[in-house]
Design an enzyme around this catalytic site. Structure first.
Site, PDB file in Angstrom:
ATOM      1  N   LEU A 122       0.860  -1.194   0.000  1.00 40.15           N
ATOM      2  CA  LEU A 122       0.000   0.000   0.000  1.00 40.15           C
ATOM      3  C   LEU A 122       0.888   1.232   0.000  1.00 40.15           C
ATOM      4  O   LEU A 122       1.875   1.279   0.747  1.00 40.15           O
ATOM      5  CB  LEU A 122      -0.899  -0.007   1.245  1.00 40.15           C
ATOM      6  CG  LEU A 122      -1.760   1.240   1.441  1.00 40.15           C
ATOM      7  CD1 LEU A 122      -3.137   0.847   1.963  1.00 40.15           C
ATOM      8  CD2 LEU A 122      -1.109   2.182   2.433  1.00 40.15           C
ATOM      9  N   ALA A 129       5.183  14.238   1.668  1.00 39.49           N
ATOM     10  CA  ALA A 129       3.882  14.027   2.326  1.00 39.49           C
ATOM     11  C   ALA A 129       3.944  12.765   3.185  1.00 39.49           C
ATOM     12  O   ALA A 129       3.736  11.651   2.697  1.00 39.49           O
ATOM     13  CB  ALA A 129       2.768  13.912   1.284  1.00 39.49           C
ATOM     14  N   THR A 157       6.521  -0.372   2.083  1.00 40.52           N
ATOM     15  CA  THR A 157       6.805  -1.753   2.489  1.00 40.52           C
ATOM     16  C   THR A 157       6.420  -2.688   1.347  1.00 40.52           C
ATOM     17  O   THR A 157       5.342  -2.534   0.753  1.00 40.52           O
ATOM     18  CB  THR A 157       5.996  -2.092   3.763  1.00 40.52           C
ATOM     19  OG1 THR A 157       6.368  -1.179   4.785  1.00 40.52           O
ATOM     20  CG2 THR A 157       6.260  -3.515   4.221  1.00 40.52           C
ATOM     21  N   GLU A 241      -5.440  -0.767  11.015  1.00 37.61           N
ATOM     22  CA  GLU A 241      -3.981  -0.810  10.827  1.00 37.61           C
ATOM     23  C   GLU A 241      -3.276  -0.521  12.156  1.00 37.61           C
ATOM     24  O   GLU A 241      -2.287  -1.162  12.515  1.00 37.61           O
ATOM     25  CB  GLU A 241      -3.555   0.211   9.770  1.00 37.61           C
ATOM     26  CG  GLU A 241      -2.062   0.218   9.540  1.00 37.61           C
ATOM     27  CD  GLU A 241      -1.557   1.428   8.746  1.00 37.61           C
ATOM     28  OE1 GLU A 241      -0.346   1.598   8.680  1.00 37.61           O
ATOM     29  OE2 GLU A 241      -2.382   2.207   8.212  1.00 37.61           O
ATOM     30  N   ARG A 267      21.726 -16.392  34.265  1.00 42.48           N
ATOM     31  CA  ARG A 267      22.987 -15.646  34.363  1.00 42.48           C
ATOM     32  C   ARG A 267      23.347 -15.426  35.841  1.00 42.48           C
ATOM     33  O   ARG A 267      22.582 -14.820  36.591  1.00 42.48           O
ATOM     34  CB  ARG A 267      22.832 -14.290  33.663  1.00 42.48           C
ATOM     35  CG  ARG A 267      24.004 -13.354  33.846  1.00 42.48           C
ATOM     36  CD  ARG A 267      25.195 -13.797  33.054  1.00 42.48           C
ATOM     37  NE  ARG A 267      26.253 -12.799  33.050  1.00 42.48           N
ATOM     38  CZ  ARG A 267      27.477 -13.032  32.583  1.00 42.48           C
ATOM     39  NH1 ARG A 267      27.793 -14.222  32.088  1.00 42.48           N
ATOM     40  NH2 ARG A 267      28.384 -12.088  32.603  1.00 42.48           N
ATOM     41  N   GLN A 278      16.946  -7.164  43.172  1.00 40.43           N
ATOM     42  CA  GLN A 278      15.679  -6.441  43.083  1.00 40.43           C
ATOM     43  C   GLN A 278      15.636  -5.433  41.930  1.00 40.43           C
ATOM     44  O   GLN A 278      14.568  -5.174  41.373  1.00 40.43           O
ATOM     45  CB  GLN A 278      15.372  -5.745  44.414  1.00 40.43           C
ATOM     46  CG  GLN A 278      14.979  -6.757  45.478  1.00 40.43           C
ATOM     47  CD  GLN A 278      14.522  -6.110  46.769  1.00 40.43           C
ATOM     48  OE1 GLN A 278      14.841  -4.949  47.033  1.00 40.43           O
ATOM     49  NE2 GLN A 278      13.806  -6.850  47.575  1.00 40.43           N
ATOM     50  N   GLY A 341      26.326  -6.780  28.372  1.00 39.79           N
ATOM     51  CA  GLY A 341      27.126  -6.735  27.134  1.00 39.79           C
ATOM     52  C   GLY A 341      26.611  -7.711  26.092  1.00 39.79           C
ATOM     53  O   GLY A 341      26.661  -7.431  24.888  1.00 39.79           O
TER      54      GLY A 341
HETATM   55  C1  LIG Z   1      10.168   1.078   7.453  1.00 33.34           C
HETATM   56  C2  LIG Z   1       9.032   1.919   7.007  1.00 33.34           C
HETATM   57  C3  LIG Z   1       7.970   1.337   6.329  1.00 33.34           C
HETATM   58  C4  LIG Z   1       6.911   2.116   5.871  1.00 33.34           C
HETATM   59  N1  LIG Z   1       5.922   1.532   5.112  1.00 33.34           N
HETATM   60  C5  LIG Z   1       4.995   2.337   4.522  1.00 33.34           C
HETATM   61  C6  LIG Z   1       4.059   1.786   3.574  1.00 33.34           C
HETATM   62  O1  LIG Z   1       4.026   0.575   3.325  1.00 33.34           O
HETATM   63  N2  LIG Z   1       3.203   2.631   2.969  1.00 33.34           N
HETATM   64  C7  LIG Z   1       3.181   3.974   3.210  1.00 33.34           C
HETATM   65  O2  LIG Z   1       2.383   4.681   2.633  1.00 33.34           O
HETATM   66  N3  LIG Z   1       4.059   4.531   4.111  1.00 33.34           N
HETATM   67  C8  LIG Z   1       4.963   3.742   4.754  1.00 33.34           C
HETATM   68  N4  LIG Z   1       5.865   4.290   5.632  1.00 33.34           N
HETATM   69  C9  LIG Z   1       5.815   5.720   5.898  1.00 33.34           C
HETATM   70  C10 LIG Z   1       5.370   6.073   7.292  1.00 33.34           C
HETATM   71  O3  LIG Z   1       3.995   5.871   7.449  1.00 33.34           O
HETATM   72  C11 LIG Z   1       5.832   7.509   7.554  1.00 33.34           C
HETATM   73  O4  LIG Z   1       7.246   7.455   7.718  1.00 33.34           O
HETATM   74  C12 LIG Z   1       5.195   8.137   8.744  1.00 33.34           C
HETATM   75  O5  LIG Z   1       3.817   8.335   8.525  1.00 33.34           O
HETATM   76  C13 LIG Z   1       5.838   9.488   9.110  1.00 33.34           C
HETATM   77  O6  LIG Z   1       5.990  10.292   7.991  1.00 33.34           O
HETATM   78  P1  LIG Z   1       7.458  10.945   7.707  1.00 33.34           P
HETATM   79  O7  LIG Z   1       8.439   9.863   7.798  1.00 33.34           O
HETATM   80  O8  LIG Z   1       7.363  11.706   6.444  1.00 33.34           O
HETATM   81  O9  LIG Z   1       7.695  11.921   8.912  1.00 33.34           O
HETATM   82  P2  LIG Z   1       7.170  13.438   9.064  1.00 33.34           P
HETATM   83  O10 LIG Z   1       5.701  13.479   8.837  1.00 33.34           O
HETATM   84  O11 LIG Z   1       8.028  14.332   8.279  1.00 33.34           O
HETATM   85  O12 LIG Z   1       7.437  13.686  10.612  1.00 33.34           O
HETATM   86  C14 LIG Z   1       8.710  14.034  11.128  1.00 33.34           C
HETATM   87  C15 LIG Z   1       8.533  14.282  12.622  1.00 33.34           C
HETATM   88  O13 LIG Z   1       7.627  15.395  12.806  1.00 33.34           O
HETATM   89  C16 LIG Z   1       6.555  14.986  13.630  1.00 33.34           C
HETATM   90  N5  LIG Z   1       5.323  15.684  13.215  1.00 33.34           N
HETATM   91  C17 LIG Z   1       4.760  15.730  11.971  1.00 33.34           C
HETATM   92  N6  LIG Z   1       3.630  16.441  12.015  1.00 33.34           N
HETATM   93  C18 LIG Z   1       3.470  16.860  13.288  1.00 33.34           C
HETATM   94  C19 LIG Z   1       2.492  17.640  13.967  1.00 33.34           C
HETATM   95  N7  LIG Z   1       1.406  18.113  13.339  1.00 33.34           N
HETATM   96  N8  LIG Z   1       2.674  17.874  15.293  1.00 33.34           N
HETATM   97  C20 LIG Z   1       3.742  17.366  15.960  1.00 33.34           C
HETATM   98  N9  LIG Z   1       4.698  16.631  15.383  1.00 33.34           N
HETATM   99  C21 LIG Z   1       4.561  16.376  14.069  1.00 33.34           C
HETATM  100  C22 LIG Z   1       6.442  13.485  13.428  1.00 33.34           C
HETATM  101  O14 LIG Z   1       5.743  12.868  14.496  1.00 33.34           O
HETATM  102  C23 LIG Z   1       7.914  13.105  13.354  1.00 33.34           C
HETATM  103  O15 LIG Z   1       8.427  13.007  14.652  1.00 33.34           O
HETATM  104  C24 LIG Z   1       6.896   3.512   6.143  1.00 33.34           C
HETATM  105  C25 LIG Z   1       7.940   4.093   6.864  1.00 33.34           C
HETATM  106  C26 LIG Z   1       9.010   3.319   7.283  1.00 33.34           C
HETATM  107  C27 LIG Z   1      10.139   3.982   8.012  1.00 33.34           C
END
Ligand SMILES: Cc1cc2nc3c(=O)[nH]c(=O)nc-3n(C[C@H](O)[C@H](O)[C@H](O)COP(=O)(O)OP(=O)(O)OC[C@H]3O[C@@H](n4cnc5c(N)ncnc54)[C@H](O)[C@@H]3O)c2cc1C
Length: 380
Positions: A122, A129, A157, A241, A267, A278, A341
């Protein structure tokens, strides 16, 4: 009190044995080599688990989200990558098509995906974005009996290995979120290309890549859920999801906790098993408690989804995603600490589990986004 049916208990027992005997022995190599877990994917297909929520008439098992969570959790106890591969295919792709496709689309795609002949994925995220997914710019223009897609999806993915993808694109950019449509896109459609495959910290056996669309011709009959109704298609799956990702985090936590518990009893330091100290006991107590709470919130969400309470479960789904992922980070970090370690060495699985756990706070909506959803719900 959550009650599982005898079939669900049996599924868990079967999955626990399968995961320990067949998935665990491959986990180290899959992680090291960044290799798609094809053997386990095929076995999951043979066991009839890929189309777990799909009715039998379309090649599935006719079960529900509780069963999907059980399978996802038990796989994640031993291998986050295999669990991610399963959940992405079974939930994000297959279950989306089950929920939103018309009869012809179901007949065409579901049997091939349920049998594992085709690998699904997906694609929402784009380079610009991520959390703000509705700002996507991938464009789909209706031209006769086709749509022409142009743009790039990233972090997808199964991107590097998938055959069939649910893709979101803008059909009416001026309408913003109301101008998004979903499509079923095959890898052999003209103009579809795979971009780069990413090298990752964790989930290394679950391939992640870019998908590039250059005048990609998608037949109009592959529109999923109607033109400009993509936001509805997308929203229809977000809560489930999040719950399924909760099951994955829960599985990772359990795997790390069970390993650390056994290790702590064996261990010996200062003439005693470290479990007698504890400070170690306090860690194990916190881990056990947080795992129990992760279980409760995840399966509460799964049961709500099975009862069709999709609109009512925004809060529970966000709790499940947020809580279980942060628990997975805490539990795996403490598991590494308990092993000392040895926990830092790749020959023990807790090191990999800690790396896998980190993604749980990012993918499928980050922890920050889940907190925003929760705050919005409670303030309303
Ligand atoms: C291994 C992997 C697999 C993935 N698989 C898929 C997939 O199959 N299909 C798919 O469509 N996507 C996939 N993704 C994408 C994933 O859903 C996005 O990485 C995720 O939604 C975050 O978007 P971004 O990485 O662009 O981060 P950004 O949106 O740029 O965010 C960066 C930081 O800013 C913070 N932030 C953003 N907006 C706000 C706000 N309004 N307020 C406060 N903080 C905010 C975020 O929480 C984050 O800490 C995958 C990502 C990874 C790493």
């Amino acid at each position: 009190m959550l009650e599982f049916t005898s079939e669900q208990k049996m599924l868990r027992e079967t999955m626990a044995i399968f995961a320990e005997k067949e998935v665990a022995p491959l986990a180290y190599d899959i992680d090291r080599d960044e290799r798609f877990p094809s053997e386990s994917f095929k076995r999951l297909a043979d066991l009839g688990l890929l189309g777990i929520t799909v009715p039998a008439e379309h090649g599935g098992a006719g079960a529900g989200y509780t069963e999907m969570c059980i399978v996802t959790e038990e796989l994640a106890r031993f291998c986050g990558s295999t669990s991610a591969t399963y959940a992405d295919h079974a939930d994000l792709c297959i279950d989306n098509i089950r929920r939103n496709a018309n009869e012809d689309q179901k007949k065409k795609y579901l049997p091939l995906l349920c049998s594992g002949e085709k690998i699904g994925g997906l694609a929402m995220t784009e380079p610009s974005a991520g959390s703000d997914v509705m700002s996507m710019s991938l464009r789909a223009e209706h031209k006769g009996d086709h749509y022409i897609l142009n743009g790039t999806k990233t972090f997808i993915t199964n991107g590097p290995v998938g055959d069939v993808f649910v893709i979101y694109a803008k059909t009416a950019p001026e309408k913003k979120a109301h101008g998004v449509s979903a499509f079923i896109v095959e890898k052999d459609f003209p103009g579809f290309q795979r971009g780069k495959k990413f090298e990752k910290m964790g989930w290394r056996g679950s391939p992640t890549g870019e998908l590039i669309f250059e005048d990609c011709r998608v037949p109009a009959e592959n529109l999923l859920g109607g033109e400009n109704r993509g936001a509805m298609v997308l929203m229809s799956g977000l809560n489930t999801e999040r719950v399924v990702l909760g099951a994955m985090s829960l599985g990772i936590s359990r795997g790390a906790y069970e390993f650390a518990l056994k290790y702590a009893k064996e261990r010996v330091q200062f003439g005693k098993p470290i479990a007698a100290f504890q400070l170690i006991q306090a860690k194990l107590a916190d881990m056990a408690m947080e795992i129990e709470l992760s279980h409760l919130i995840t399966y509460k969400g799964a049961v709500m989804a099975d009862r069709g309470l999709h609109r009512e479960m925004n809060l529970v789904a966000a709790y499940a995603k947020l809580y279980t992922s942060e628990v997975a980070m805490r539990v795996t970090t403490e598991a590494v600490q308990i092993l000392g370690g040895y926990g830092y060495m790749k020959e023990f699985p807790v090191e990999r589990m800690m790396r896998d756990a980190k993604l749980q706070t990012i993918g499928g909506g980050t922890s920050e986004i889940q907190r925003i959803i929760i705050a919005r719900e409670v303030l309303n």
